[in-house]
Design a protein around this motif. Structure first.
Motif, PDB file in Angstrom:
ATOM      1  N   GLU A   1      25.581  38.535  35.108  1.00 58.99           N
ATOM      2  CA  GLU A   1      25.773  38.493  36.558  1.00 58.99           C
ATOM      3  C   GLU A   1      27.243  38.662  36.965  1.00 58.99           C
ATOM      4  N   GLU A   2      28.156  38.404  36.041  1.00 56.68           N
ATOM      5  CA  GLU A   2      29.577  38.556  36.357  1.00 56.68           C
ATOM      6  C   GLU A   2      29.944  40.015  36.591  1.00 56.68           C
ATOM      7  N   HIS A   3      29.132  40.928  36.095  1.00 57.99           N
ATOM      8  CA  HIS A   3      29.450  42.355  36.195  1.00 57.99           C
ATOM      9  C   HIS A   3      28.536  43.109  37.149  1.00 57.99           C
ATOM     10  N   PHE A   4      27.553  42.427  37.705  1.00 54.99           N
ATOM     11  CA  PHE A   4      26.563  43.086  38.559  1.00 54.99           C
ATOM     12  C   PHE A   4      27.194  43.626  39.836  1.00 54.99           C
ATOM     13  N   GLN A   5      27.051  44.942  40.067  1.00 55.36           N
ATOM     14  CA  GLN A   5      27.553  45.636  41.261  1.00 55.36           C
ATOM     15  C   GLN A   5      29.046  45.394  41.497  1.00 55.36           C
ATOM     16  N   LYS A   6      29.804  45.332  40.419  1.00 53.61           N
ATOM     17  CA  LYS A   6      31.250  45.140  40.528  1.00 53.61           C
ATOM     18  C   LYS A   6      31.982  46.441  40.222  1.00 53.61           C
ATOM     19  N   LYS A   7      33.141  46.611  40.842  1.00 47.94           N
ATOM     20  CA  LYS A   7      33.997  47.751  40.540  1.00 47.94           C
ATOM     21  C   LYS A   7      34.694  47.532  39.202  1.00 47.94           C
ATOM     22  N   PHE A   8      35.120  48.618  38.581  1.00 46.77           N
ATOM     23  CA  PHE A   8      35.985  48.498  37.423  1.00 46.77           C
ATOM     24  C   PHE A   8      37.367  48.075  37.934  1.00 46.77           C
ATOM     25  N   ASP A   9      37.860  46.922  37.457  1.00 44.05           N
ATOM     26  CA  ASP A   9      39.141  46.432  37.960  1.00 44.05           C
ATOM     27  C   ASP A   9      40.289  47.205  37.316  1.00 44.05           C
ATOM     28  N   SER A  10      41.516  46.895  37.726  1.00 47.39           N
ATOM     29  CA  SER A  10      42.671  47.674  37.270  1.00 47.39           C
ATOM     30  C   SER A  10      42.869  47.584  35.760  1.00 47.39           C
ATOM     31  N   ASP A  11      42.616  46.401  35.187  1.00 51.69           N
ATOM     32  CA  ASP A  11      42.755  46.269  33.735  1.00 51.69           C
ATOM     33  C   ASP A  11      41.718  47.130  33.009  1.00 51.69           C
ATOM     34  N   GLN A  12      40.489  47.128  33.526  1.00 48.47           N
ATOM     35  CA  GLN A  12      39.440  47.954  32.927  1.00 48.47           C
ATOM     36  C   GLN A  12      39.790  49.438  33.047  1.00 48.47           C
ATOM     37  N   GLN A  13      40.293  49.829  34.201  1.00 51.49           N
ATOM     38  CA  GLN A  13      40.643  51.234  34.403  1.00 51.49           C
ATOM     39  C   GLN A  13      41.702  51.689  33.402  1.00 51.49           C
ATOM     40  N   ARG A  14      42.715  50.865  33.218  1.00 50.21           N
ATOM     41  CA  ARG A  14      43.766  51.225  32.256  1.00 50.21           C
ATOM     42  C   ARG A  14      43.187  51.352  30.845  1.00 50.21           C
ATOM     43  N   ALA A  15      42.291  50.417  30.493  1.00 53.40           N
ATOM     44  CA  ALA A  15      41.681  50.450  29.159  1.00 53.40           C
ATOM     45  C   ALA A  15      40.816  51.693  28.976  1.00 53.40           C
ATOM     46  N   ILE A  16      40.067  52.051  29.996  1.00 51.12           N
ATOM     47  CA  ILE A  16      39.193  53.227  29.939  1.00 51.12           C
ATOM     48  C   ILE A  16      40.019  54.507  29.795  1.00 51.12           C
TER      49      ILE A  16
ATOM     50  N   ALA B   1      17.645  34.674  36.321  1.00 50.04           N
ATOM     51  CA  ALA B   1      17.396  34.067  35.010  1.00 50.04           C
ATOM     52  C   ALA B   1      18.034  34.905  33.910  1.00 50.04           C
ATOM     53  N   ILE B   2      17.969  36.232  34.079  1.00 51.03           N
ATOM     54  CA  ILE B   2      18.592  37.131  33.103  1.00 51.03           C
ATOM     55  C   ILE B   2      20.102  37.201  33.332  1.00 51.03           C
ATOM     56  N   GLY B   3      20.500  37.168  34.594  1.00 51.54           N
ATOM     57  CA  GLY B   3      21.920  37.280  34.922  1.00 51.54           C
ATOM     58  C   GLY B   3      22.777  36.195  34.307  1.00 51.54           C
ATOM     59  N   LYS B   4      22.206  35.043  34.026  1.00 56.28           N
ATOM     60  CA  LYS B   4      22.977  33.939  33.456  1.00 56.28           C
ATOM     61  C   LYS B   4      23.178  34.080  31.946  1.00 56.28           C
ATOM     62  N   LEU B   5      22.478  35.036  31.330  1.00 57.42           N
ATOM     63  CA  LEU B   5      22.649  35.276  29.899  1.00 57.42           C
ATOM     64  C   LEU B   5      23.919  36.066  29.637  1.00 57.42           C
ATOM     65  N   THR B   6      24.553  35.825  28.505  1.00 55.06           N
ATOM     66  CA  THR B   6      25.634  36.711  28.084  1.00 55.06           C
ATOM     67  C   THR B   6      25.002  38.004  27.578  1.00 55.06           C
ATOM     68  N   LEU B   7      25.818  39.041  27.505  1.00 51.34           N
ATOM     69  CA  LEU B   7      25.303  40.318  27.041  1.00 51.34           C
ATOM     70  C   LEU B   7      24.764  40.200  25.617  1.00 51.34           C
ATOM     71  N   GLU B   8      25.519  39.531  24.759  1.00 55.72           N
ATOM     72  CA  GLU B   8      25.081  39.373  23.377  1.00 55.72           C
ATOM     73  C   GLU B   8      23.797  38.558  23.293  1.00 55.72           C
ATOM     74  N   ARG B   9      23.706  37.501  24.105  1.00 56.46           N
ATOM     75  CA  ARG B   9      22.511  36.655  24.109  1.00 56.46           C
ATOM     76  C   ARG B   9      21.302  37.416  24.643  1.00 56.46           C
ATOM     77  N   TYR B  10      21.532  38.269  25.641  1.00 60.76           N
ATOM     78  CA  TYR B  10      20.451  39.070  26.213  1.00 60.76           C
ATOM     79  C   TYR B  10      19.769  39.901  25.129  1.00 60.76           C
ATOM     80  N   TYR B  11      20.574  40.586  24.325  1.00 59.78           N
ATOM     81  CA  TYR B  11      19.984  41.445  23.297  1.00 59.78           C
ATOM     82  C   TYR B  11      19.344  40.642  22.172  1.00 59.78           C
ATOM     83  N   LYS B  12      19.881  39.475  21.880  1.00 59.71           N
ATOM     84  CA  LYS B  12      19.257  38.635  20.855  1.00 59.71           C
ATOM     85  C   LYS B  12      17.878  38.191  21.310  1.00 59.71           C
ATOM     86  N   LYS B  13      17.785  37.772  22.596  1.00 56.79           N
ATOM     87  CA  LYS B  13      16.494  37.342  23.126  1.00 56.79           C
ATOM     88  C   LYS B  13      15.537  38.524  23.246  1.00 56.79           C
TER      89      LYS B  13
END
Length: 300
Positions: A67-82, A264-276
């Protein structure tokens, strides 16, 4: 009904460069970078292998809640990394479009300013996960808008309208995305329809038989954008079909739908989501919810 027919030389000559792009082999549709949502992968490793950015950077997000990434823009740090990953991957010393892997993107050219694109549009529930990143030229990204299925854009005209390649109504400057068919274009389409079916009145392209008439409300001839105008459909004749008013209204578009996350899914971490997901213990429902779920129907 098939929306495809063979491209003629005349169609190629009138194909609007402002909307579509040419390739060495002939006509091509707009450059489309494959779209991914996190549900498209079965394991974390598959998600990590989605693209050059996820391969290099997804581990930095694996402990974040979805949920931390849902419908969010790529921030400046992400843009530089990309951009750093992009330059290293293509080895050009400049940023390169992921659309073709060749076009150099530079700030000095308005059309070629590099934009970081949400492969799966943010307005439709896309996230700023590195799974969802692509670098495109500003002009291409703006044309892309929030359309999910650009690859489904008609590549050629329906049979009744293929000779509209010779019509000035669809010439340069008269065609674009998100535009209605003009009065001139509508007249040309209806005329072509009547000539093709030779029924004395417009005929529905759905079955090639149903006559359409102005005196019957449900059978008023409507000129339909095969790819909905609200989703980036153009007013080029490739995108035209004649339908009864009742059918066209039912077809509708998606514009204006509200999207939310399955909390319910949004509260999972990405790694936990795939494990489940591997365990088969995910909460019911998908990651993204929209207002169709309330009615249980889809008007598209």
């Amino acid at each position: 009904m098939s929306y495809l027919s063979k491209n003629t030389d005349a169609e190629r000559a009138y194909f609007p460069a402002a909307v579509y792009q040419r390739s060495a082999s002939g006509i091509s549709r707009p450059a489309v970078v494959q779209r991914f949502g996190i549900e498209d992968f079965d394991t974390y490793q598959e998600a990590k292998d989605a693209n050059i950015y996820s391969k290099a950077l997804l581990d930095t997000q694996k402990d974040d809640r979805i949920e931390e990434h849902f419908q969010k823009k790529f921030d400046s740090d992400q843009q530089r990394a990309i951009y750093k990953v992009n330059k290293k991957h293509y080895g050009q010393g400049s940023i390169v479009s992921d659309g073709d892997g060749a076009t150099l993107l530079v700030k000095q050219n308005t059309d070629l300013v590099p934009h970081i694109d949400h492969r799966f549009p943010k307005s439709r529930g896309g996230s700023n996960s590195y799974i969802n990143a692509a670098v495109l030229p500003a002009k291409g990204n703006i044309k892309k808008s929030n359309k999910l299925e650009l690859s489904a854009e008609p590549a050629s005209a329906l049979e009744p309208y293929k000779f509209l390649a010779f019509s000035s109504a669809f010439g340069p400057g008269k065609v674009g995305a998100f535009r209605d068919f003009t009065a001139e274009q509508r007249a040309e389409i209806l005329s072509a329809n009547q000539m093709h079916y030779d029924k004395g009145s417009p005929v529905s392209d759905v079955d090639g038989k149903t006559k359409l008439a102005r005196f019957d409300t449900s059978r008023i001839p409507h000129i339909d954008h095969i790819t909905a105008k609200g989703e980036g459909g153009t007013n080029f004749y490739f995108n035209a079909a004649v339908l009864p008013a009742s059918d066209n209204m039912k077809k509708s578009g998606r514009k204006g739908r509200e999207f939310d996350i399955n909390h319910a899914i949004g509260k999972l971490t990405l790694e936990r989501y795939y494990k489940k997901k591997e365990e088969g213990t995910l909460p019911p429902g998908g990651v993204i919810e929209d207002d169709r779920s309330a009615s249980g129907s889809d008007s598209d």
